[in-house]
Design a protein around this motif. Sequence first.
Motif, PDB file in Angstrom:
ATOM      1  N   GLN A  32      40.221  34.201  47.236  1.00 38.36           N
ATOM      2  CA  GLN A  32      41.110  33.133  46.789  1.00 38.36           C
ATOM      3  C   GLN A  32      40.323  32.045  46.061  1.00 38.36           C
ATOM      4  O   GLN A  32      40.798  31.486  45.083  1.00 38.36           O
ATOM      5  N   GLU A  33      39.106  31.773  46.531  1.00 38.49           N
ATOM      6  CA  GLU A  33      38.258  30.769  45.884  1.00 38.49           C
ATOM      7  C   GLU A  33      37.991  31.147  44.426  1.00 38.49           C
ATOM      8  O   GLU A  33      38.125  30.320  43.516  1.00 38.49           O
ATOM      9  N   VAL A  34      37.647  32.406  44.191  1.00 37.87           N
ATOM     10  CA  VAL A  34      37.357  32.877  42.845  1.00 37.87           C
ATOM     11  C   VAL A  34      38.634  32.868  42.003  1.00 37.87           C
ATOM     12  O   VAL A  34      38.625  32.455  40.842  1.00 37.87           O
ATOM     13  N   GLU A  35      39.736  33.292  42.585  1.00 45.12           N
ATOM     14  CA  GLU A  35      41.013  33.287  41.869  1.00 45.12           C
ATOM     15  C   GLU A  35      41.384  31.874  41.423  1.00 45.12           C
ATOM     16  O   GLU A  35      41.767  31.651  40.273  1.00 45.12           O
ATOM     17  N   LEU A  36      41.259  30.912  42.328  1.00 41.81           N
ATOM     18  CA  LEU A  36      41.572  29.519  41.983  1.00 41.81           C
ATOM     19  C   LEU A  36      40.646  28.988  40.895  1.00 41.81           C
ATOM     20  O   LEU A  36      41.075  28.263  40.000  1.00 41.81           O
ATOM     21  N   PHE A  37      39.378  29.361  40.977  1.00 40.92           N
ATOM     22  CA  PHE A  37      38.417  28.899  39.984  1.00 40.92           C
ATOM     23  C   PHE A  37      38.737  29.458  38.603  1.00 40.92           C
ATOM     24  O   PHE A  37      38.735  28.731  37.611  1.00 40.92           O
ATOM     25  N   PHE A  38      39.032  30.756  38.524  1.00 36.21           N
ATOM     26  CA  PHE A  38      39.371  31.350  37.226  1.00 36.21           C
ATOM     27  C   PHE A  38      40.684  30.790  36.691  1.00 36.21           C
ATOM     28  O   PHE A  38      40.844  30.626  35.476  1.00 36.21           O
ATOM     29  N   THR A  39      41.617  30.483  37.566  1.00 31.97           N
ATOM     30  CA  THR A  39      42.871  29.848  37.124  1.00 31.97           C
ATOM     31  C   THR A  39      42.578  28.469  36.539  1.00 31.97           C
ATOM     32  O   THR A  39      43.138  28.089  35.511  1.00 31.97           O
ATOM     33  N   TYR A  40      41.690  27.729  37.197  1.00 31.92           N
ATOM     34  CA  TYR A  40      41.265  26.427  36.680  1.00 31.92           C
ATOM     35  C   TYR A  40      40.651  26.576  35.282  1.00 31.92           C
ATOM     36  O   TYR A  40      40.975  25.814  34.364  1.00 31.92           O
ATOM     37  N   LEU A  41      39.757  27.575  35.106  1.00 33.67           N
ATOM     38  CA  LEU A  41      39.129  27.772  33.806  1.00 33.67           C
ATOM     39  C   LEU A  41      40.161  28.176  32.744  1.00 33.67           C
ATOM     40  O   LEU A  41      40.074  27.734  31.590  1.00 33.67           O
ATOM     41  N   ALA A  42      41.144  28.981  33.126  1.00 34.60           N
ATOM     42  CA  ALA A  42      42.217  29.339  32.187  1.00 34.60           C
ATOM     43  C   ALA A  42      42.952  28.083  31.729  1.00 34.60           C
ATOM     44  O   ALA A  42      43.237  27.913  30.535  1.00 34.60           O
TER      45      ALA A  42
END
Length: 156
Positions: A32-42
Motif C-alpha cells: 500500500q505504501e508503494v501504491e500510495l507513493f506512485f499515485t502521488y507521483l502520478a
Amino acid sequence: MFSPKEILDIAIRIEENGYAFYQQAARKCGSQEVELFFTYLADEEANHKEVFSDLLSEFDEAATSWENHPGEHLEYLNAFADHLVFGKDAKNFDFSDEHGTEQVLQFAMRRETESILFYQEIKAYLPQTKHPIVDAIIAEERRHFTKLANLKKSIA
C-alpha cells in the motif's frame, strides 16, 4: 528552428506518459505504501502537465523560436522524449513479478533524471521570463528522484 509551442507539446507528452506509467505502477506494485507513493507521483505528473499547458496557452500557433537551431535539434528533443523520458519503454514496461518493485523504482529514477535533463534543454527555447517556472518543475523532478531513491533504499 522550432517554436516554444512545439517544445511545450513535447513536455506535455512526457508528463502524460509519466502519469500513465505511475498510474500503472500504482496498480501493479505490491504494498500500500508503494501504491500510495506512485499515485502521488502520478498526481505530480498531472500537475506538471497543467503547468506546461498553461505556458502553452501563452503562445499562439505562429509563435517563433527565440533561438535559431538546426532542425535536427527538434528531432533530438522528440527522440529524447519518445525513447528516454517516459516514452515507449515506459508504455511497454513489464510489471510482471520478475520485475519487482525495486526494478520499477530504478526505472522510475532513470526517467526522473531524464526529465530533468530534458527540461534543462528546453529552457533555451523559452523566454527567460519563463525559466523560473521550468526551474520549479526541475526542482520537483529532483525531489521525486530523491523520494524514489529513499523508497528503494527502504525496501531493499
